[in-house]
Design a protein around this motif. Structure first.
Motif, PDB file in Angstrom:
ATOM      1  N   ASP A  22      62.576 105.194  99.633  1.00 41.40           N
ATOM      2  CA  ASP A  22      62.529 104.032  98.750  1.00 41.40           C
ATOM      3  C   ASP A  22      63.876 103.895  98.027  1.00 41.40           C
ATOM      4  O   ASP A  22      64.465 104.885  97.572  1.00 41.40           O
ATOM      5  CB  ASP A  22      61.403 104.221  97.725  1.00 41.40           C
ATOM      6  N   GLU A  23      64.371 102.669  97.936  1.00 42.12           N
ATOM      7  CA  GLU A  23      65.715 102.448  97.397  1.00 42.12           C
ATOM      8  C   GLU A  23      65.841 102.934  95.961  1.00 42.12           C
ATOM      9  O   GLU A  23      66.842 103.560  95.580  1.00 42.12           O
ATOM     10  CB  GLU A  23      66.073 100.962  97.486  1.00 42.12           C
ATOM     11  N   GLU A  24      64.840 102.675  95.146  1.00 40.31           N
ATOM     12  CA  GLU A  24      64.911 103.084  93.740  1.00 40.31           C
ATOM     13  C   GLU A  24      64.895 104.604  93.611  1.00 40.31           C
ATOM     14  O   GLU A  24      65.686 105.184  92.853  1.00 40.31           O
ATOM     15  CB  GLU A  24      63.733 102.473  92.961  1.00 40.31           C
ATOM     16  N   ALA A  25      63.996 105.265  94.372  1.00 33.60           N
ATOM     17  CA  ALA A  25      63.921 106.727  94.333  1.00 33.60           C
ATOM     18  C   ALA A  25      65.221 107.346  94.838  1.00 33.60           C
ATOM     19  O   ALA A  25      65.700 108.353  94.307  1.00 33.60           O
ATOM     20  CB  ALA A  25      62.738 107.219  95.166  1.00 33.60           C
ATOM     21  N   LEU A  26      65.794 106.712  95.856  1.00 36.77           N
ATOM     22  CA  LEU A  26      67.054 107.214  96.413  1.00 36.77           C
ATOM     23  C   LEU A  26      68.184 107.066  95.399  1.00 36.77           C
ATOM     24  O   LEU A  26      69.022 107.969  95.231  1.00 36.77           O
ATOM     25  CB  LEU A  26      67.385 106.457  97.694  1.00 36.77           C
ATOM     26  N   ASP A  27      68.231 105.929  94.695  1.00 32.83           N
ATOM     27  CA  ASP A  27      69.248 105.706  93.670  1.00 32.83           C
ATOM     28  C   ASP A  27      69.175 106.784  92.582  1.00 32.83           C
ATOM     29  O   ASP A  27      70.201 107.336  92.159  1.00 32.83           O
ATOM     30  CB  ASP A  27      69.069 104.334  93.024  1.00 32.83           C
ATOM     31  N   GLU A  28      67.965 107.079  92.130  1.00 33.87           N
ATOM     32  CA  GLU A  28      67.794 108.076  91.072  1.00 33.87           C
ATOM     33  C   GLU A  28      68.248 109.455  91.549  1.00 33.87           C
ATOM     34  O   GLU A  28      68.881 110.214  90.799  1.00 33.87           O
ATOM     35  CB  GLU A  28      66.334 108.118  90.625  1.00 33.87           C
ATOM     36  N   ALA A  29      67.912 109.781  92.792  1.00 33.11           N
ATOM     37  CA  ALA A  29      68.299 111.085  93.331  1.00 33.11           C
ATOM     38  C   ALA A  29      69.818 111.188  93.466  1.00 33.11           C
ATOM     39  O   ALA A  29      70.419 112.227  93.152  1.00 33.11           O
ATOM     40  CB  ALA A  29      67.619 111.316  94.674  1.00 33.11           C
ATOM     41  N   LEU A  30      70.448 110.121  93.941  1.00 29.90           N
ATOM     42  CA  LEU A  30      71.908 110.130  94.092  1.00 29.90           C
ATOM     43  C   LEU A  30      72.601 110.242  92.735  1.00 29.90           C
ATOM     44  O   LEU A  30      73.614 110.939  92.595  1.00 29.90           O
ATOM     45  CB  LEU A  30      72.362 108.863  94.822  1.00 29.90           C
ATOM     46  N   ARG A  31      72.054 109.552  91.727  1.00 28.38           N
ATOM     47  CA  ARG A  31      72.636 109.655  90.385  1.00 28.38           C
ATOM     48  C   ARG A  31      72.503 111.079  89.846  1.00 28.38           C
ATOM     49  O   ARG A  31      73.432 111.607  89.213  1.00 28.38           O
ATOM     50  CB  ARG A  31      71.952 108.661  89.435  1.00 28.38           C
ATOM     51  N   ALA A  32      71.355 111.697  90.112  1.00 34.89           N
ATOM     52  CA  ALA A  32      71.149 113.079  89.655  1.00 34.89           C
ATOM     53  C   ALA A  32      72.125 114.032  90.341  1.00 34.89           C
ATOM     54  O   ALA A  32      72.662 114.953  89.702  1.00 34.89           O
ATOM     55  CB  ALA A  32      69.711 113.508  89.935  1.00 34.89           C
ATOM     56  N   ALA A  33      72.376 113.805  91.624  1.00 32.77           N
ATOM     57  CA  ALA A  33      73.355 114.637  92.351  1.00 32.77           C
ATOM     58  C   ALA A  33      74.754 114.418  91.782  1.00 32.77           C
ATOM     59  O   ALA A  33      75.536 115.370  91.616  1.00 32.77           O
ATOM     60  CB  ALA A  33      73.322 114.309  93.832  1.00 32.77           C
ATOM     61  N   ASP A  34      75.088 113.160  91.463  1.00 37.82           N
ATOM     62  CA  ASP A  34      76.401 112.863  90.873  1.00 37.82           C
ATOM     63  C   ASP A  34      76.546 113.517  89.501  1.00 37.82           C
ATOM     64  O   ASP A  34      77.625 114.012  89.143  1.00 37.82           O
ATOM     65  CB  ASP A  34      76.595 111.354  90.764  1.00 37.82           C
ATOM     66  N   GLU A  35      75.465 113.501  88.727  1.00 39.96           N
ATOM     67  CA  GLU A  35      75.502 114.135  87.400  1.00 39.96           C
ATOM     68  C   GLU A  35      75.738 115.638  87.520  1.00 39.96           C
ATOM     69  O   GLU A  35      76.476 116.232  86.731  1.00 39.96           O
ATOM     70  CB  GLU A  35      74.194 113.855  86.651  1.00 39.96           C
ATOM     71  N   LEU A  36      75.111 116.263  88.518  1.00 39.15           N
ATOM     72  CA  LEU A  36      75.326 117.691  88.746  1.00 39.15           C
ATOM     73  C   LEU A  36      76.780 117.952  89.142  1.00 39.15           C
ATOM     74  O   LEU A  36      77.408 118.894  88.638  1.00 39.15           O
ATOM     75  CB  LEU A  36      74.377 118.205  89.831  1.00 39.15           C
ATOM     76  N   ALA A  37      77.309 117.122  90.018  1.00 39.25           N
ATOM     77  CA  ALA A  37      78.705 117.281  90.435  1.00 39.25           C
ATOM     78  C   ALA A  37      79.650 117.122  89.238  1.00 39.25           C
ATOM     79  O   ALA A  37      80.636 117.869  89.103  1.00 39.25           O
ATOM     80  CB  ALA A  37      79.046 116.263  91.521  1.00 39.25           C
ATOM     81  N   LEU A  38      79.342 116.158  88.364  1.00 38.67           N
ATOM     82  CA  LEU A  38      80.174 115.941  87.178  1.00 38.67           C
ATOM     83  C   LEU A  38      80.109 117.151  86.249  1.00 38.67           C
ATOM     84  O   LEU A  38      81.143 117.584  85.699  1.00 38.67           O
ATOM     85  CB  LEU A  38      79.706 114.685  86.448  1.00 38.67           C
TER      86      LEU A  38
END
Length: 362
Positions: free
Chosen positions: A306-322
Motif C-alpha cells: 500500500d502506498e501510504e504504508a510504504l511511504d511511512e516505512a521509507l520515512r522511518a528508514a530515512d530517519e534511521l539513516a539520518l
C-alpha cells in the motif's frame, strides 16, 4: 448461474488450500481405472491384477516430471530385483542364503542413482519374486513387471489429463510466509525495545518457522512451474503463474534479508556484548523502521505494498539513516553494522515497491 460460479470458486479455493487432496483424488481414480483396464486381460492378470493399481498409485504425483520419473524408476527397480531373484533361484544355494543375498545385494544395487527414490523396491521386488514366484518365477516376473508398468502408464495419463496447478495453495503459502516475515520484523523491534537486550539465541527465535514456510512455498512453486510444455493448465494460466514465480523470488530474497538482519543483531546487539551495533540512541529509530516495514509487508496486494504504508516505512528508514549520520558526526561509536541494517530495510521495501515508483528512484 452466478451462484453456481461462486460455489465453484469457493470449492476450488478450498481444494487449493490443501494440494494433497487433488493428488489423493487422482490416485484413487488412477487405481480404479488401472483395475478396470486389467480385468479383460485374464490369464496371469487374474492372479496378480492388484499390481496394476499399485503401479498407478506409484505414478500419480504432484508433479508431472516426477510422475514419469517415478514410473521409470519403479519398472527399473522391479527389473533389477527380478534379475537378482532369477540369479539366486538358479544358483545351487540354500533358500535362506538366497533370501539374504537378494536383500543384501538388492539394497546395494538400489543405491544406483538411476533407481532414485525407488531404491527400496529393488530388494523388496527381488524378495517377492524369489518367494512368491516359486520354482518357476518367470510367469510371476512377467505379471509383476507388466501389470505394474500398465498401472503406471494409467497413472501418468491421469496426471497428464489433470495436471497439478496449485496456484491457490501457492498464493496461500506465500501470504503466510509474508506474514511470518512481518512477524519477524516486529520481533526485531520488540527485541530492541527490551531491557536487557535479547541474547544471541533469543534473537534467532522463529528462524525455523521462517525457513519451513519458505521451503513450502518453493516446493509449491516447483509444482506449478514443472514441465510447462506438458502442463496445459500452466499454459492457460501463464500470466498468473509468472506473477507467482516473481513473487516467489521476491519472498525468497526477503527471507534472506530478514535472516541477515536477525543474524546481524544476534551477533552485534545482544545482552552479552558490551559494544553493540545500535546502542540506546539508535534503537528507537531502528525499532520504528522495523515496525513500519512489517506494516508495509502486511499491506501487500498483488506483490506491491500500500502506498501510504510504504511511504511511512521509507520515512522511518530515512530517519534511521539520518540518526546514524548524526552519530557518525558526533564520532560516538561504530555505525557500520547499523548502516547494514538500513540497507537491508531499504532492500526489503524495494521488493514491494510498485515498478512505476521504483523507476522514479523512490
Amino acid at each position: 448461474m452466478a451462484s453456481t460460479k461462486s460455489a465453484y470458486r469457493l470449492a476450488t479455493n478450498a481444494l487449493g488450500r490443501f494440494p494433497l487432496l487433488p493428488v489423493a483424488l487422482k490416485a484413487a481414480v488412477a487405481a480404479a481405472l488401472a483395475w478396470i483396464v486389467v480385468q479383460p486381460l485374464h490369464g496371469a492378470a487374474d492372479d496378480y491384477s492388484y499390481y496394476a493399481p499399485l503401479g498407478a498409485v506409484v505414478a500419480v504425483s504432484s508433479r508431472l516430471a516426477q510422475s514419469m520419473r517415478a514410473s521409470v524408476e519403479t519398472i527399473l527397480a522391479i527389473g533389477l530385483g527380478a534379475c537378482l531373484a532369477l540369479g539366486a533361484r538358479a544358483a545351487p544355494v540354500p533358500e535362506v542364503l538366497s533370501i539374504g543375498l537378494v536383500v543384501g545385494v538388492g539394497t546395494l544395487v538400489g543405491a544406483w542413482k538411476r533407481v532414485g527414490s525407488m531404491a527400496s523396491w529393488v530388494p523388496i521386488s527381488a524378495l517377492f519374486i524369489l518367494i512368491v514366484g516359486g520354482s518357476d518365477p518367470a510367469p510371476y516376473v512377467l505379471s509383476y513387471l507388466g501389470l505394474t508398468a500398465l498401472g503406471a502408464a494409467v497413472g501418468v495419463v491421469v496426471n497428464v489429463v489433470a495436471p497439478p496447478l496449485p496456484l491457490v495453495a501457492t498464493e496461500h503459502v506465500q501470504d503466510a510466509l509474508r506474514e511470518v516475515l512481518a512477524d519477524q520484523l516486529d520481533g526485531l523491534a520488540d527485541g530492541l525495545e527490551r531491557d536487557p537486550l535479547p541474547t544471541t539465541d533469543e534473537w534467532q527465535t522463529g528462524v525455523t518457522r521462517l525457513q519451513q514456510r519458505n521451503q513450502r512455498a518453493q516446493e509449491l512453486m516447483g509444482q506449478t512451474l514443472d514441465t510447462p510444455r506438458m502442463n496445459w493448465r500452466v499454459r492457460r494460466r501463464r500470466e498468473a503463474t509468472e506473477r507467482q514465480r516473481r513473487q516467489g523470488e521476491a519472498l525468497t530474497h526477503l527471507t534472506f534479508l530478514v535472516q541477515e538482519m536477525m543474524t546481524l543483531l544476534s551477533h552485534a546487539e545482544h545482552a552479552d556484548r558490551s559494544l553493540v551495533a545500535l546502542g540506546p540512541e539508535l534503537r528507537p529509530s531502528a525499532a520504528r523502521a522495523f515496525r513500519k516495514s512489517a506494516a508495509a509487508l502486511r499491506s501487500v496486494e498483488a506483490s506491491v505494498a500500500d502506498e501510504e504504508a510504504l511511504d511511512e516505512a521509507l520515512r522511518a528508514a530515512d530517519e534511521l539513516a539520518l540518526a546514524i549520520r548524526r552519530q557518525q558526526d558526533d564520532q560516538s561509536g561504530e555505525t557500520f553494522a547499523a548502516g547494514g541494517l538500513v540497507t537491508a530495510i531499504r532492500r526489503v521495501l524495494a521488493s514491494v515497491t510498485p515498478e512505476e515508483l521504483a523507476s522514479l528512484g523512490r
